[in-house]
Design an enzyme around this catalytic site. Structure first.
Site, PDB file in Angstrom:
ATOM      1  N   HIS A 173      -4.132   0.053  11.496  1.00 63.02           N
ATOM      2  CA  HIS A 173      -5.568   0.267  11.746  1.00 63.02           C
ATOM      3  C   HIS A 173      -5.919   0.197  13.239  1.00 63.02           C
ATOM      4  O   HIS A 173      -7.084   0.372  13.597  1.00 63.02           O
ATOM      5  CB  HIS A 173      -6.403  -0.762  10.976  1.00 63.02           C
ATOM      6  N   ASP A 209       0.748   3.001   2.871  1.00 61.78           N
ATOM      7  CA  ASP A 209      -0.136   1.860   2.614  1.00 61.78           C
ATOM      8  C   ASP A 209      -1.313   2.361   1.763  1.00 61.78           C
ATOM      9  O   ASP A 209      -1.659   3.543   1.809  1.00 61.78           O
ATOM     10  CB  ASP A 209      -0.633   1.314   3.959  1.00 61.78           C
ATOM     11  N   HIS A 211      -4.321   1.932   2.221  1.00 61.23           N
ATOM     12  CA  HIS A 211      -5.475   2.302   3.048  1.00 61.23           C
ATOM     13  C   HIS A 211      -5.076   3.333   4.098  1.00 61.23           C
ATOM     14  O   HIS A 211      -3.938   3.350   4.553  1.00 61.23           O
ATOM     15  CB  HIS A 211      -6.041   1.054   3.732  1.00 61.23           C
ATOM     16  N   ASP A 299       0.442  -2.530  -0.704  1.00 59.87           N
ATOM     17  CA  ASP A 299      -0.827  -2.848  -1.364  1.00 59.87           C
ATOM     18  C   ASP A 299      -1.335  -1.754  -2.302  1.00 59.87           C
ATOM     19  O   ASP A 299      -2.381  -1.911  -2.921  1.00 59.87           O
ATOM     20  CB  ASP A 299      -1.913  -3.221  -0.334  1.00 59.87           C
TER      21      ASP A 299
HETATM   22 ZN    ZN Z   1      -3.603  -1.639   3.364  1.00 65.35          ZN
END
Ligand code: ZN
Length: 359
Positions: A173, A209, A211, A299
């Site tokens: 991120h 991931d 996200h 995740d």
């Molecule tokens: Zn994540």
């Protein structure tokens, strides 16, 4: 007796020193899920599976400075000491660095944004959310995780087919100039840049991931030499990073066409997830990468508390097999927060990756 998992695991004990002490989510401080135990359970599981461990080697800042604003590096290295010196922990009960004001476009309204000398004002210039706290050991862990990624990239540049970087805290991120999303430096981007610098030619970063890796996307968005592709839960369905990660973001300038986002609806399981990963791999293969970096978030798994995707261990094994078949591969640990299943999930992904290279 089964054969040992033939993937070198790069590790630094410093990765345990970051204790965010929770996260402020929607105005309330929660315990948070990005805890040191994440790295420990993964490390223990890999040791039990017979994977060889390689200690991270200290590296200079050259590669870090190629993907991050040196001002961000300087801020992260010094912010805890400044926070302490300003008396926030002792006098105000603020035991972690958390910004409270952010110089968004809306705040500045076209005015020049200054860099305020006061650390509690400046914190929001370098951190874009309230979930990503800094404490006394954070910088050692952040810098240690970057060395883990660089050491894994070195192994692949020297001829290894696979290397796994057990990075903590995670990184995808983090943009060129700001951190957030429980991430501080972009370990995957650092690995990709190191591979480019070592002569890999083109590199593909595949982010699985749960996200979207907004940081990695932004760092390489205008570059043609690094492809970025991501399979993730639809940010438009209420999931971090909310503002970016949509299918129509395809890159800019020399990077036009070298970015691919495949957002998935909440509830997607193995079938939909692996179909998207196959599409991602086809797009990455067309880029003809000399090396691959996998942002390995665990995740997307069914039991994970941080996402609504429902991927199984078998799904992760197949994802490892598909992605590592493209080129020599550095796997970089990203998210994954359900402690009881992290070990089996990472073993599944690395087993699949090892199957890809041994045939
Ligand atoms: Zn994540």
């Amino acid at each position: 007796m089964t054969a040992s998992l033939p993937v070198p695991v790069v590790w630094s004990q410093d990765c345990l020193r970051h204790d965010p002490g929770g996260e402020v989510w929607l105005g309330v401080k929660d315990a948070g899920t990005e805890v040191p135990e994440r790295a420990l359970v993964i490390r223990d599981a890999l040791a039990a599976a017979g994977a060889p461990e390689v200690p991270a080697a200290a590296h200079g800042d050259e590669v870090l400075q190629a993907v991050h604003d040196p001002a961000l590096l300087g801020h992260l290295a010094g912010v805890w000491a400044e926070w302490e010196q300003a008396g926030f922990p002792a006098e105000w009960g603020r035991d972690r660095v958390v910004p409270y004001v952010f110089p968004t476009e809306g705040m500045l309204g076209g005015l020049p944004g200054r860099l305020p000398p006061a650390v509690h004002g400046r914190a929001g210039r370098f951190c874009y959310d309230t979930m990503t706290l800094v404490g006394p050991g954070s910088w050692a862990a952040i810098r240690g995780a970057a060395d883990v990624a660089l050491t894994a990239a070195d192994l692949v540049s020297a001829g290894a087919q696979l290397a796994y970087a057990l990075c903590r805290p995670p990184g995808h991120h983090v943009t060129g100039s700001a951190y957030g999303g429980s991430c501080y430096l972009n370990n995957a981007a650092i690995a990709a840049q190191a591979l480019v610098a070592a002569g890999a030619g083109r590199v593909a970063v595949l982010d699985i991931d749960a996200h979207h890796g907004n940081g990695t996307q932004s760092i390489f968005y205008s570059r043609g030499d690094v492809f970025y592709g991501s399979v993730h839960v639809d940010p438009g369905a209420g999931w971090f990073p909310h503002y970016v990660g949509y299918a129509d973001e395809r890159g800019a300038g020399p990077g036009e066409g070298a970015n691919l986002n495949l957002p998935l609806p909440p509830g997607t399981g193995d079938e939909g997830w692996l179909t998207a990963i196959r599409d991602l791999c086809a797009a990455a293969a067309a880029h003809r990468p000399g090396a691959v970096v996998i942002s390995l978030g665990l995740d997307a798994a069914e039991a994970d508390p941080e996402s609504p995707l429902r991927v199984t261990e078998a799904g992760y094994r197949e994802a490892g097999r598909l992605t590592a078949a493209l080129a020599p591969t550095v796997l970089v640990q990203e998210g994954g927060y359900h402690l009881p299943t992290l070990g089996p999930l990472v073993i599944a992904a690395l087993t699949g990756a090892a199957e890809a290279v041994t045939g």
